[in-house]
Design an enzyme around this catalytic site. Structure first.
Site, PDB file in Angstrom:
ATOM      1  N   GLU A 116      -8.959  -7.265   9.908  1.00  0.00           N
ATOM      2  CA  GLU A 116      -7.686  -7.135   9.178  1.00  0.00           C
ATOM      3  C   GLU A 116      -7.461  -8.283   8.195  1.00  0.00           C
ATOM      4  OE1 GLU A 116      -6.392  -4.397   9.326  1.00  0.00           O
ATOM      5  OE2 GLU A 116      -6.646  -3.539  11.330  1.00  0.00           O
ATOM      6  N   HIS A 139      -0.785 -10.422  13.962  1.00  0.00           N
ATOM      7  CA  HIS A 139      -0.777  -8.987  14.233  1.00  0.00           C
ATOM      8  C   HIS A 139      -1.097  -8.767  15.704  1.00  0.00           C
ATOM      9  CE1 HIS A 139      -1.788  -4.767  14.218  1.00  0.00           C
ATOM     10  NE2 HIS A 139      -3.043  -5.019  14.521  1.00  0.00           N
ATOM     11  N   HIS A 141      -0.302  -5.723  19.331  1.00  0.00           N
ATOM     12  CA  HIS A 141      -0.012  -4.356  19.773  1.00  0.00           C
ATOM     13  C   HIS A 141       0.994  -4.353  20.930  1.00  0.00           C
ATOM     14  CE1 HIS A 141      -4.522  -3.557  18.523  1.00  0.00           C
ATOM     15  NE2 HIS A 141      -3.747  -3.726  17.467  1.00  0.00           N
ATOM     16  N   GLU A 169      21.009 -11.100  19.788  1.00  0.00           N
ATOM     17  CA  GLU A 169      20.323 -12.105  18.967  1.00  0.00           C
ATOM     18  C   GLU A 169      19.440 -11.526  17.855  1.00  0.00           C
ATOM     19  OE1 GLU A 169      19.294 -15.767  20.704  1.00  0.00           O
ATOM     20  OE2 GLU A 169      21.466 -15.638  20.916  1.00  0.00           O
ATOM     21  N   HIS A 210       0.427   1.897  16.059  1.00  0.00           N
ATOM     22  CA  HIS A 210      -0.625   0.866  16.102  1.00  0.00           C
ATOM     23  C   HIS A 210      -0.092  -0.488  16.599  1.00  0.00           C
ATOM     24  CE1 HIS A 210      -4.406  -1.048  14.164  1.00  0.00           C
ATOM     25  NE2 HIS A 210      -3.781  -1.960  14.879  1.00  0.00           N
TER      26      HIS A 210
HETATM   27  O1  2HA Z   1      -9.117  -5.088  16.401  1.00  0.00           O
HETATM   28  O2  2HA Z   1      -5.926  -5.186  16.085  1.00  0.00           O
HETATM   29  O3  2HA Z   1      -5.966  -3.741  13.898  1.00  0.00           O
HETATM   30  C1  2HA Z   1      -8.119  -5.881  15.933  1.00  0.00           C
HETATM   31  C2  2HA Z   1      -6.982  -5.062  15.521  1.00  0.00           C
HETATM   32  C3  2HA Z   1      -7.162  -4.137  14.406  1.00  0.00           C
HETATM   33 ZN    ZN Z   2      -4.411  -3.800  15.512  1.00  0.00          ZN
END
Ligand code: 2HA
Ligand code: ZN
Length: 270
Positions: A116, A139, A141, A169, A210
């Protein structure tokens, strides 16, 4: 030369990746982090420029030429960062208008930066324009934010307002709200550009089905931002199927704006 394993940016990066894994946000190789490094600080720990190898980035980013980033590796597990930082992390300098990444440290098994990377680098460019002190893009999940993208409409105003209503908050922590991208193919320049575009107006960008992107001045702030949004999504997932008896009203949100000196995203409150 000081030991790079004692550098505050390295220590914080390892702690943050470990903590993100512990929160369940980064299963397997899920998630990635990039942090802009200060050249003067880096020079205390690394002979610069000592280029180990050069990797093409696959995009152009003249704004980032000569900039240094500590970044997680592609295919690497956050779970393992603490046990072998030099394998799972790397330090790169962007060169040749951002088309090349010079590896200065790390990726010791011949690996490279996160898949990414385009979304990260383009998001850095976008956030720097809004906040010159922005250094981190993250980033991951988180389960509840992800779950929410299956059952809540993806309209940004509606999504943001729901999150704001879930914890008092929230509006203080992310008054700029949460932007949302529909499902897109990850790891591409296209999703990178779309994410950066969304980063112009908010520090949080949800990728439907995602995960989420966050941006901030340091790792703590960025982690806290995602943590707060994920907490709100958790409350939502606990109550979404129940009759809503109470909420935080727009009038109360305005009281929070006043008391904490924040301004909610234009047009998001009545
Ligand atoms: O593999 O999170 O979006 C890493 C990730 C791809
Ligand atoms: Zn990801």
């Amino acid at each position: 030369m000081k030991n790079i394993m004692t550098a505050p940016f390295m220590v914080e990066m390892i702690r943050t990746a470990t903590n993100m894994y512990a929160h369940g946000w980064d299963e397997r190789n899920g998630g990635n982090i990039s942090m802009l490094l200060d050249e003067a600080e880096l020079k205390e720990y690394l002979a610069i420029p000592a280029i180990v190898r050069t990797i093409p980035t696959g995009f152009t980013a003249p704004e980032l030429d000569g900039k240094y980033f500590l970044v997680t590796g592609t295919g690497k597990y956050f779970k393992n960062v603490q046990y072998d930082p030099a394998k799972n992390l790397g330090i790169v300098r962007l060169a040749e208008n951002g088309t090349e990444a010079e590896v200065l440290w790390g990726f010791s098994d011949g690996g490279k930066f996160t898949s990414e990377f385009p979304a990260h680098m383009k998001s850095h460019i976008a956030r720097m324009k809004t906040d010159p002190e922005n250094r981190v893009v993250m980033h991951c999940h988180p389960s509840n934010l992800l779950a929410m993208t299956y059952v809540h409409e993806l309209d940004e105003k509606a999504f943001t307002r729901t999150l704001w209503q879930m914890c008092t908050e929230c509006i203080i922590v992310f008054p700029d709200g949460v932007n949302v991208l529909p499902w897109m193919l990850c790891g591409t320049n296209e999703i990178g550009e779309a994410t950066a575009e969304k980063m112009k107006t908010a520090r949080l960008v949800v990728w439907a089905q995602h995960g989420i992107y966050g941006a901030g001045r340091d790792l703590d702030e960025t982690f806290g931002l995602i943590e707060t949004a994920e907490k709100a999504a958790e409350i939502y997932m606990k109550i979404a199927h129940l009759p809503r008896v109470n909420t935080i009203t727009d009038e109360q949100m305005h009281l929070l704006e006043e008391r904490f000196g924040v301004k909610a995203r234009e047009g998001y409150l009545d």
